[in-house]
Design an enzyme around this catalytic site. Structure first.
Site, PDB file in Angstrom:
ATOM      1  N   ASP A  17     -51.706  28.272  80.740  1.00  0.00           N
ATOM      2  CA  ASP A  17     -50.292  28.596  80.933  1.00  0.00           C
ATOM      3  C   ASP A  17     -49.978  30.016  80.445  1.00  0.00           C
ATOM      4  O   ASP A  17     -50.430  30.426  79.374  1.00  0.00           O
ATOM      5  CB  ASP A  17     -49.453  27.572  80.151  1.00  0.00           C
ATOM      6  N   THR A  53     -42.993  27.026  83.847  1.00  0.00           N
ATOM      7  CA  THR A  53     -44.223  26.239  83.919  1.00  0.00           C
ATOM      8  C   THR A  53     -44.207  25.192  85.029  1.00  0.00           C
ATOM      9  O   THR A  53     -45.165  25.055  85.784  1.00  0.00           O
ATOM     10  CB  THR A  53     -44.450  25.549  82.548  1.00  0.00           C
ATOM     11  N   ASN A  74     -37.615  24.374  85.496  1.00  0.00           N
ATOM     12  CA  ASN A  74     -37.857  23.443  84.393  1.00  0.00           C
ATOM     13  C   ASN A  74     -36.646  22.549  84.173  1.00  0.00           C
ATOM     14  O   ASN A  74     -36.764  21.466  83.604  1.00  0.00           O
ATOM     15  CB  ASN A  74     -38.162  24.204  83.096  1.00  0.00           C
ATOM     16  N   TYR A 138     -47.868  13.825  77.724  1.00  0.00           N
ATOM     17  CA  TYR A 138     -48.000  15.152  77.125  1.00  0.00           C
ATOM     18  C   TYR A 138     -47.661  15.159  75.630  1.00  0.00           C
ATOM     19  O   TYR A 138     -46.649  14.625  75.198  1.00  0.00           O
ATOM     20  CB  TYR A 138     -47.104  16.178  77.835  1.00  0.00           C
ATOM     21  N   ASP A 174     -49.240  30.987  76.690  1.00  0.00           N
ATOM     22  CA  ASP A 174     -47.803  30.924  76.941  1.00  0.00           C
ATOM     23  C   ASP A 174     -47.050  30.868  75.613  1.00  0.00           C
ATOM     24  O   ASP A 174     -46.070  31.595  75.407  1.00  0.00           O
ATOM     25  CB  ASP A 174     -47.487  29.684  77.783  1.00  0.00           C
ATOM     26  N   HIS A 178     -44.579  33.896  74.530  1.00  0.00           N
ATOM     27  CA  HIS A 178     -43.151  33.698  74.294  1.00  0.00           C
ATOM     28  C   HIS A 178     -42.780  34.023  72.847  1.00  0.00           C
ATOM     29  O   HIS A 178     -41.703  34.556  72.578  1.00  0.00           O
ATOM     30  CB  HIS A 178     -42.744  32.245  74.599  1.00  0.00           C
ATOM     31  N   ASP A 220     -50.216  29.785  85.743  1.00  0.00           N
ATOM     32  CA  ASP A 220     -48.995  29.522  86.496  1.00  0.00           C
ATOM     33  C   ASP A 220     -48.097  30.747  86.637  1.00  0.00           C
ATOM     34  O   ASP A 220     -47.367  30.892  87.610  1.00  0.00           O
ATOM     35  CB  ASP A 220     -48.202  28.370  85.850  1.00  0.00           C
ATOM     36  N   HIS A 221     -48.152  31.638  85.648  1.00  0.00           N
ATOM     37  CA  HIS A 221     -47.287  32.821  85.696  1.00  0.00           C
ATOM     38  C   HIS A 221     -47.761  33.811  84.645  1.00  0.00           C
ATOM     39  O   HIS A 221     -48.590  33.468  83.795  1.00  0.00           O
ATOM     40  CB  HIS A 221     -45.813  32.447  85.442  1.00  0.00           C
TER      41      HIS A 221
END
Length: 275
Positions: A17, A53, A74, A138, A174, A178, A220-221
């Site tokens: 991620d 995500t 999201n 998760y 990720d 962030h 994903d990004h």
């Protein structure tokens, strides 16, 4: 038939991620670099959606753009259900009726293959009434080596119950992106080197199993720093709007009480934003 399927190579699809296109070149992680040298790599990719995500992962799983598979952020509102999809709402994210298209693990199960997932967007939902044969709810606290060792367990199961399509998910880059931004080399490098060792353990372990396994790594990004002066005071801008505002950061969705007010509202918000 099962007999034909079980002779096919296994696939492990791994998502990292928020893994930016330049992290490999910038930080030279040993195992990922070797992995690329022995395989193929794209220079970069354009995500199907800004830095969120869920829409991007579900695009990877289905091959459809968010507007076709239905996971359009999201967080978003569905007027027909009169419910807001929210990634922290367990009841919502495990409800297969939100998810369009056919994710890869569902396709595998429908074709006589077993699939397994150690976290991947959509894998906890009964999409078309199907979940992977093996999956976990998760929990980001589960460390990466626990996930890796479970994959070895899956690959050593007897033929009749062994999964052939495995998806994995690692949030490390990720989280750190962030937390510290895309230019904090010290923090990014530290986390990437740890992740690289964990992936190295996976690569080595798979080699020792004497099975044909294809490993595919995706992201994903990317990640970009946003200057404070670029932030929008969304509450102020949308104060006079008669409708519902749903926002999870990258973009906001506005659902009008009366769609006829749309043009007027766009003009008002534009003026507010410039002001």
């Amino acid at each position: 038939s099962f007999a034909q399927q079980k002779t096919k190579p296994k696939v492990i699809l791994i998502s990292l991620d928020g893994f930016r296109y330049d992290y490999v070149n910038r930080f030279q992680p040993e195992n990922i670099t070797r992995f690329i040298e022995n395989g193929v790599a794209a220079k970069s990719l354009i995500p199907s959606f800004p830095t969120k995500t869920f829409p991007n992962h579900y695009t990877i799983a289905t091959g459809m753009r968010p507007e076709h598979h239905g996971i359009v952020d999201n967080s978003f509102y569905d007027p027909t259900k009169d419910q807001t999809y929210e990634i922290r709402n367990r009841e919502i994210i495990t409800d297969g009726s939100w998810y369009g298209g056919t994710p890869l693990w569902v396709l595998a199960e429908q074709n006589g293959m077993k699939s397994a997932s150690y976290f991947f967007v959509g894998s906890e939902a009964d999409v078309q009434g199907v979940r992977p044969s093996y999956y976990y709810d998760y929990d980001g606290r589960i460390n990466n080596l626990t996930r890796v060792s479970k994959v070895f367990e899956w690959l050593q199961m007897p033929d009749s119950i062994r999964p052939q399509m495995i998806t994995m998910y690692f949030s490390d880059m990720d989280d750190v992106g962030h937390g510290y931004g895309a230019d904090n080399d010290a923090q990014l490098s530290r986390r990437l080197m740890q992740l690289d060792r964990e992936l190295g353990a996976l690569f080595e372990g798979v080699k020792s199993l004497d099975q044909e396994v294809n490993i595919i790594i995706v992201s994903d990004h990317g990640m970009a720093d946003v200057a404070l002066e670029k932030y929008f005071p969304l509450d102020e801008i949308t104060k006079g709007v008669s409708g519902r505002v749903v926002n999870s950061g990258a973009l906001a969705h506005i659902y009008m009480d009366d769609p006829k007010d749309k043009a007027e509202t766009i003009a008002e918000i534009g003026m507010e934003a410039e002001g």
